[in-house]
Design a protein around this motif. Structure first.
Motif, PDB file in Angstrom:
ATOM      1  N   LYS A 132       0.820  -1.216   0.000  1.00 43.17           N
ATOM      2  CA  LYS A 132       0.000   0.000   0.000  1.00 43.17           C
ATOM      3  C   LYS A 132       0.854   1.266   0.000  1.00 43.17           C
ATOM      4  O   LYS A 132       0.364   2.344  -0.343  1.00 43.17           O
ATOM      5  CB  LYS A 132      -0.916   0.005   1.222  1.00 43.17           C
ATOM      6  CG  LYS A 132      -2.026  -1.028   1.183  1.00 43.17           C
ATOM      7  CD  LYS A 132      -2.841  -1.004   2.461  1.00 43.17           C
ATOM      8  CE  LYS A 132      -3.915  -2.082   2.441  1.00 43.17           C
ATOM      9  NZ  LYS A 132      -4.679  -2.106   3.725  1.00 43.17           N
ATOM     10  N   ASN A 133       2.106   1.123   0.405  1.00 45.82           N
ATOM     11  CA  ASN A 133       2.987   2.285   0.506  1.00 45.82           C
ATOM     12  C   ASN A 133       4.084   2.297  -0.553  1.00 45.82           C
ATOM     13  O   ASN A 133       5.145   2.880  -0.348  1.00 45.82           O
ATOM     14  CB  ASN A 133       3.602   2.358   1.909  1.00 45.82           C
ATOM     15  CG  ASN A 133       2.626   2.910   2.935  1.00 45.82           C
ATOM     16  OD1 ASN A 133       2.440   4.117   3.049  1.00 45.82           O
ATOM     17  ND2 ASN A 133       1.987   2.018   3.680  1.00 45.82           N
ATOM     18  N   GLY A 134       3.817   1.677  -1.694  1.00 46.30           N
ATOM     19  CA  GLY A 134       4.710   1.811  -2.840  1.00 46.30           C
ATOM     20  C   GLY A 134       5.799   0.776  -2.983  1.00 46.30           C
ATOM     21  O   GLY A 134       6.579   0.821  -3.939  1.00 46.30           O
ATOM     22  N   PHE A 135       5.890  -0.175  -2.068  1.00 44.88           N
ATOM     23  CA  PHE A 135       6.847  -1.270  -2.213  1.00 44.88           C
ATOM     24  C   PHE A 135       6.308  -2.260  -3.247  1.00 44.88           C
ATOM     25  O   PHE A 135       5.107  -2.325  -3.495  1.00 44.88           O
ATOM     26  CB  PHE A 135       7.046  -2.006  -0.887  1.00 44.88           C
ATOM     27  CG  PHE A 135       7.907  -1.288   0.106  1.00 44.88           C
ATOM     28  CD1 PHE A 135       9.160  -1.786   0.455  1.00 44.88           C
ATOM     29  CD2 PHE A 135       7.471  -0.112   0.724  1.00 44.88           C
ATOM     30  CE1 PHE A 135       9.952  -1.141   1.390  1.00 44.88           C
ATOM     31  CE2 PHE A 135       8.250   0.543   1.653  1.00 44.88           C
ATOM     32  CZ  PHE A 135       9.502   0.044   1.995  1.00 44.88           C
ATOM     33  N   ARG A 136       7.205  -3.035  -3.826  1.00 45.58           N
ATOM     34  CA  ARG A 136       6.774  -4.092  -4.742  1.00 45.58           C
ATOM     35  C   ARG A 136       7.567  -5.369  -4.464  1.00 45.58           C
ATOM     36  O   ARG A 136       8.709  -5.314  -4.003  1.00 45.58           O
ATOM     37  CB  ARG A 136       6.942  -3.673  -6.194  1.00 45.58           C
ATOM     38  CG  ARG A 136       8.332  -3.248  -6.607  1.00 45.58           C
ATOM     39  CD  ARG A 136       8.300  -2.615  -7.994  1.00 45.58           C
ATOM     40  NE  ARG A 136       9.573  -2.055  -8.397  1.00 45.58           N
ATOM     41  CZ  ARG A 136      10.507  -2.697  -9.089  1.00 45.58           C
ATOM     42  NH1 ARG A 136      10.301  -3.957  -9.445  1.00 45.58           N
ATOM     43  NH2 ARG A 136      11.630  -2.108  -9.427  1.00 45.58           N
ATOM     44  N   ILE A 137       6.918  -6.485  -4.730  1.00 44.78           N
ATOM     45  CA  ILE A 137       7.575  -7.779  -4.545  1.00 44.78           C
ATOM     46  C   ILE A 137       8.570  -7.977  -5.681  1.00 44.78           C
ATOM     47  O   ILE A 137       8.195  -7.944  -6.851  1.00 44.78           O
ATOM     48  CB  ILE A 137       6.554  -8.926  -4.523  1.00 44.78           C
ATOM     49  CG1 ILE A 137       5.567  -8.751  -3.362  1.00 44.78           C
ATOM     50  CG2 ILE A 137       7.266 -10.271  -4.418  1.00 44.78           C
ATOM     51  CD1 ILE A 137       4.421  -9.743  -3.368  1.00 44.78           C
ATOM     52  N   ILE A 138       9.837  -8.172  -5.340  1.00 47.50           N
ATOM     53  CA  ILE A 138      10.853  -8.323  -6.373  1.00 47.50           C
ATOM     54  C   ILE A 138      11.407  -9.742  -6.448  1.00 47.50           C
ATOM     55  O   ILE A 138      12.046 -10.103  -7.431  1.00 47.50           O
ATOM     56  CB  ILE A 138      12.010  -7.324  -6.169  1.00 47.50           C
ATOM     57  CG1 ILE A 138      12.661  -7.512  -4.795  1.00 47.50           C
ATOM     58  CG2 ILE A 138      11.532  -5.898  -6.352  1.00 47.50           C
ATOM     59  CD1 ILE A 138      13.914  -6.685  -4.601  1.00 47.50           C
ATOM     60  N   GLN A 139      11.151 -10.553  -5.405  1.00 45.40           N
ATOM     61  CA  GLN A 139      11.618 -11.939  -5.451  1.00 45.40           C
ATOM     62  C   GLN A 139      10.862 -12.781  -4.438  1.00 45.40           C
ATOM     63  O   GLN A 139      10.553 -12.322  -3.333  1.00 45.40           O
ATOM     64  CB  GLN A 139      13.120 -12.030  -5.173  1.00 45.40           C
ATOM     65  CG  GLN A 139      13.712 -13.417  -5.405  1.00 45.40           C
ATOM     66  CD  GLN A 139      15.211 -13.463  -5.146  1.00 45.40           C
ATOM     67  OE1 GLN A 139      15.821 -12.477  -4.751  1.00 45.40           O
ATOM     68  NE2 GLN A 139      15.803 -14.616  -5.371  1.00 45.40           N
ATOM     69  N   GLU A 140      10.574 -14.004  -4.807  1.00 46.53           N
ATOM     70  CA  GLU A 140      10.004 -14.988  -3.889  1.00 46.53           C
ATOM     71  C   GLU A 140      11.105 -15.973  -3.511  1.00 46.53           C
ATOM     72  O   GLU A 140      11.852 -16.439  -4.361  1.00 46.53           O
ATOM     73  CB  GLU A 140       8.830 -15.717  -4.531  1.00 46.53           C
ATOM     74  CG  GLU A 140       7.649 -14.795  -4.813  1.00 46.53           C
ATOM     75  CD  GLU A 140       6.473 -15.528  -5.410  1.00 46.53           C
ATOM     76  OE1 GLU A 140       6.633 -16.732  -5.748  1.00 46.53           O
ATOM     77  OE2 GLU A 140       5.411 -14.911  -5.545  1.00 46.53           O
ATOM     78  N   GLY A 141      11.199 -16.258  -2.214  1.00 46.39           N
ATOM     79  CA  GLY A 141      12.235 -17.156  -1.721  1.00 46.39           C
ATOM     80  C   GLY A 141      11.646 -18.453  -1.206  1.00 46.39           C
ATOM     81  O   GLY A 141      10.458 -18.738  -1.395  1.00 46.39           O
TER      82      GLY A 141
END
Length: 262
Positions: A132-141
């Motif tokens: 909601k605050n502009g972060f994005r998922i860049i990798q799944e571990g």
């Protein structure tokens, strides 16, 4: 009208201002271990900020430069958020604390801010507030872990290591890997040791004393607590004694079945 303020913990006010987690048990081993850990990390630049509403704790955030972080992430020139917690929802307190971290990253000319999440446990922050605050998922571990980032520059993004299976072979016996970044690690350790004892199992405890050891040994991206047994991950968060026994019995049955060719 509600009076809201942020209090930054320092080496000078640590004993008086006090940490957020386990604050009701300041004499416990876990709380004391965390305080001692904080004294060293605050000197290295870690930020621990409590949000207060009318003089009472309403939440907190903890973050530090990647090279000092307790998360198993390669994140050159990033700030890494360890913890974010608010106990009063609906007032935007979580967003305030996140924005404080982002602003610090800008002032330090960092490449961005990153955080590790996992929906299977409350031991990591929830990813929803970051999205909601502009972060994005860049990798799944592995094991449901996710790496989220808020880039501030067009620099390489953070990433997880890729040798998780190899890490599980570090110790074939029942082994607890831990640090003092979280005060609940002590409780998690004692619960697990008691469950193992009830099954007649001995557990080795490895205290990872610095980031180099953590980056090399931790079985998961979470970093501060993990238990392995015979090449399998048992847990990366606190279990009750009963849950510990169930998990270990299941793993023992699997090992016996494999040996019998089942």
């Amino acid at each position: 009208m509600q009076a809201v303020q942020m209090i930054e913990l320092t080496q000078q006010n640590l004993e008086e201002a006090r940490g957020y987690c386990l604050r009701s048990k300041p004499l416990s081993t876990g709380y004391q271990n965390k305080n001692n850990w904080l004294k060293n990390e605050l000197e290295a630049g870690l930020k621990y900020i409590k949000l207060m509403e009318n003089g009472k704790p309403a939440g907190f955030i903890e973050y530090t430069a990647a090279e000092y972080s307790s998360r198993v992430v390669h994140a050159n020139d990033y700030l890494i958020i360890h913890c974010l917690w608010v106990n009063i929802s609906g007032k935007g307190y979580g967003t305030r604390l996140i924005n404080k971290c982002i602003e610090d990253a800008r002032q330090q000319n960092k490449s961005g801010v990153a955080v590790v999440t996992n929906s299977d446990t409350s031991w990591t922050p929830s990813k929803d507030i970051f999205l909601k605050n502009g972060f994005r998922i860049i990798q799944e571990g592995p094991y449901g872990f996710e790496l989220l980032a808020f880039p501030l520059k067009d620099d390489p993004l953070p990433y997880f290591p890729n040798n998780w299976e190899q890490r599980l072979q570090t110790s074939h016996e029942l082994t607890i890997f831990r640090t003092n970044q979280c005060p609940f690690v002590d409780v998690a350790t004692e619960n697990f040791l008691e469950g193992a004892r009830k099954l007649g199992l001995e557990a080795k405890v490895i205290d990872m004393k610095n980031r180099e050891e953590l980056m090399k040994l931790s079985p998961t991206p979470y970093g501060i607590f993990g238990v392995t047994y015979r090449g399998q991950l048992v847990t990366f968060h606190r279990l009750t004694v009963h849950s510990t026994i169930k998990k270990l019995k299941l793993l023992k049955d699997i090992v016996i079945s494999v040996r019998k060719g089942g």
